[in-house]
Design an enzyme around this catalytic site. Structure first.
Site, PDB file in Angstrom:
ATOM      1  N   LYS A   1      34.503  -3.340  22.778  1.00  0.00           N
ATOM      2  CA  LYS A   1      33.514  -2.694  21.912  1.00  0.00           C
ATOM      3  C   LYS A   1      32.868  -3.695  20.952  1.00  0.00           C
ATOM      4  CE  LYS A   1      35.437   2.029  21.851  1.00  0.00           C
ATOM      5  NZ  LYS A   1      36.642   1.975  22.659  1.00  0.00           N
TER       6      LYS A   1
ATOM      7  N   SER B   1      39.756  -1.748  24.290  1.00  0.00           N
ATOM      8  CA  SER B   1      38.675  -1.457  23.344  1.00  0.00           C
ATOM      9  C   SER B   1      38.178  -2.653  22.545  1.00  0.00           C
ATOM     10  CB  SER B   1      39.104  -0.344  22.385  1.00  0.00           C
ATOM     11  OG  SER B   1      39.059   0.902  23.038  1.00  0.00           O
TER      12      SER B   1
ATOM     13  N   SER C   1      37.544   3.746  17.120  1.00  0.00           N
ATOM     14  CA  SER C   1      37.489   3.361  18.534  1.00  0.00           C
ATOM     15  C   SER C   1      36.959   4.493  19.406  1.00  0.00           C
ATOM     16  CB  SER C   1      38.870   2.921  19.026  1.00  0.00           C
ATOM     17  OG  SER C   1      38.759   2.123  20.182  1.00  0.00           O
TER      18      SER C   1
END
Length: 493
Positions: free
Chosen positions: A86, A83, A330
């Site tokens: 991102k 993640s 997240s």
């Protein structure tokens, strides 16, 4: 010829003869160049952890003011970021869409109401809003009621054509399809709460009063879109909780199995639904009924007819607010929606292909070399995604000069801050350490991968951007601890 010049001459001859590749020699030189710094010594001690044996760890630390790399290990090695990816998706979205960008949802009809009765169809058209909730659907229904609409004779039609019909990203494992982080992406979807895990339903399991009896089950929000099979039992007080909620692949048939202790509090499970478009339309029908608006036709999918009249509309909060739950918690669904939205608004269509192409065109301006990244989705859930730690630390460095930087920074989890809306995924990490409140970073975790990338304020007033990416780790219990120890070292500098 001096001894050092002779050595260099020999090495170059070996390289030219093909006996020793230049890249191998360069890597060897970098690994042993000069005395190790104090910072490097401290980090190396952490990296000696048993769980990192056989794993690949990449680290990049830069001075936030200058962008100068002050420490790196495998900094130019492409690794799976989970993640932490991102950070790229959100940067591109804020840059191209802007902090004030809003998603919308609209209601149309293809025939005028006569005495409060619509003889035509009622269309619910989505524009990708990942934050749409039942409360928003209620607002739409109230607007229709204010217009005097009491009955819809035509069909209820869900229009999700803002995006393409591909619901799942290319590399999502089938086993993740029922998980909240693997929810299907649709132009018309709904979230069960303000975490905005769109396309999911919450299953609440509470023990019965008597041992051996089936626990009570609540579906939030209430919907007939899914079918439940309750095979669970209420266990003895203080017994182990073994409840499992599974969805039969490709269906909305949910099975609840296992045991929940008699004295246990209720447990919640977020499960992704099949066909989020149909799920949203069914909830809209319920919302209409709450406002006393009767529906006589079928629920179906389709497109708003040309010439249809808009009756009601709803808007999301601005993107500068949406990125907070997105990055702090997240949220994979918001990430993939942003990719498709970029493709739809700034590219050739609302698909992963077009959205990722739009992001790729921003690489240079975001501080990314095309050779150092491979994006297959926006969330980092794919094991095919690749990026180097030096690239991520550079994205963070470059972001500081952007107009959207404050939004970006304030959307990152804050280490040790127990307020979930502030600390996010770092709320329980680095508490009571020099890093508490001084690390603002994006966490990442998929099978065999862990990452932490962001900003840290040092003890002497220095500020750093950093990226830690661990790949190929079989033992994952201590990876977060290892990342935290490195962050604490940086916060103590």
């Amino acid at each position: 010829m001096s001894r050092s010049k002779k050595s260099l001459f020999v090495i170059w001859m070996v390289v030219l003869l093909g006996i020793l590749p230049l890249a191998q020699y360069t890597e060897h030189q970098e690994a042993h160049a000069g005395p190790q710094s104090e910072l490097g010594t401290k980090i190396s001690k952490v990296l000696s952890h048993e769980d990192l044996k056989g794993a690949v760890t990449g680290i990049s630390v830069r001075e936030a003011k200058t962008g100068k790399i002050i420490y790196q290990k495998n900094g130019d090695t492409r690794l799976r970021p989970a993640s932490s990816l991102k950070l790229v998706t959100s940067a591109a979205a804020l840059k191209l869409l802007g902090g004030n960008y809003r998603f919308k949802t609209e209601v149309y009809t293809d025939k005028k109401a006569v005495n409060g009765v619509l003889t035509g169809n009622l269309y619910l058209k989505g524009y990708g809003d990942p934050t749409l909730t039942t409360a928003d659907l209620d607002k739409l229904s109230k607007q229709l009621k204010k217009k005097g609409i009491r009955k819809v004779k035509g069909n209820l039609v869900a229009d999700d054509s803002w995006y393409d019909s591909t619901r799942l990203s290319l590399d999502l494992p089938w086993s993740d399809e029922q998980e909240y982080y693997g929810a299907q992406i649709s132009g018309l979807t709904v979230s069960p709460d303000n975490d905005y895990d769109a396309g999911t339903v919450i299953i609440q399991v509470a023990p019965a009063a008597k041992e051996g009896k089936a626990p009570s089950i609540k579906v939030l929000p209430k919907t007939s879109h899914i079918k439940l099979s309750n095979k669970a039992k209420t266990g003895k007080a203080d017994s182990k909780k073994t409840i499992k909620v599974t969805r039969k692949h490709g269906t909305n048939q949910l099975s609840i199995t296992g045991s929940i202790p008699k004295n246990s509090s209720a447990s919640k499970y977020w499960i992704a639904v099949e066909n989020p478009t149909g799920y949203t339309l069914e909830l809209f029908k319920r919302s209409l009924a709450k406002e006393g608006i009767k529906t006589a036709g079928k629920m179906t999918a389709g497109k708003v007819r040309t010439g249809a009249v808009k009756l009601a509309s709803d808007q999301s909060a601005p993107l500068k607010e949406v990125v907070k739950p997105y990055l702090k918690l997240s949220n994979n669904t918001i990430s993939e929606v942003l990719v498709k939205e970029l493709g739809r608004v700034k590219g050739k269509g609302g698909s992963w292909e077009h959205g990722l192409s739009v992001i790729e065109k921003q690489y240079n301006s975001l501080g990314i070399n095309h050779n150092n990244i491979l994006m297959r989705d926006g969330s980092g859930v794919s094991h095919v995604n690749l990026i180097t730690p030096n690239t991520l630390s550079n994205v963070l460095y470059k972001a500081q000069s952007a107009s959207w930087y404050k939004i970006y920074l304030n959307s990152l989890p804050v280490a040790g801050n127990s307020d979930r809306s502030v600390g996010g995924t770092l709320r329980n990490r680095m508490k009571g350490t020099p890093a508490e409140g001084k690390v603002m970073a994006k966490t990442g975790s998929i099978s065999t991968v862990s990452s932490l990338s962001g900003y840290v304020k040092g003890n002497a007033g220095n500020k750093y951007t950093f990226s830690i990416i661990i790949n190929n780790a079989i033992e994952e219990d201590h990876l977060k601890t290892i990342e935290d120890q490195i962050a604490v070292i940086l916060a103590s500098e």
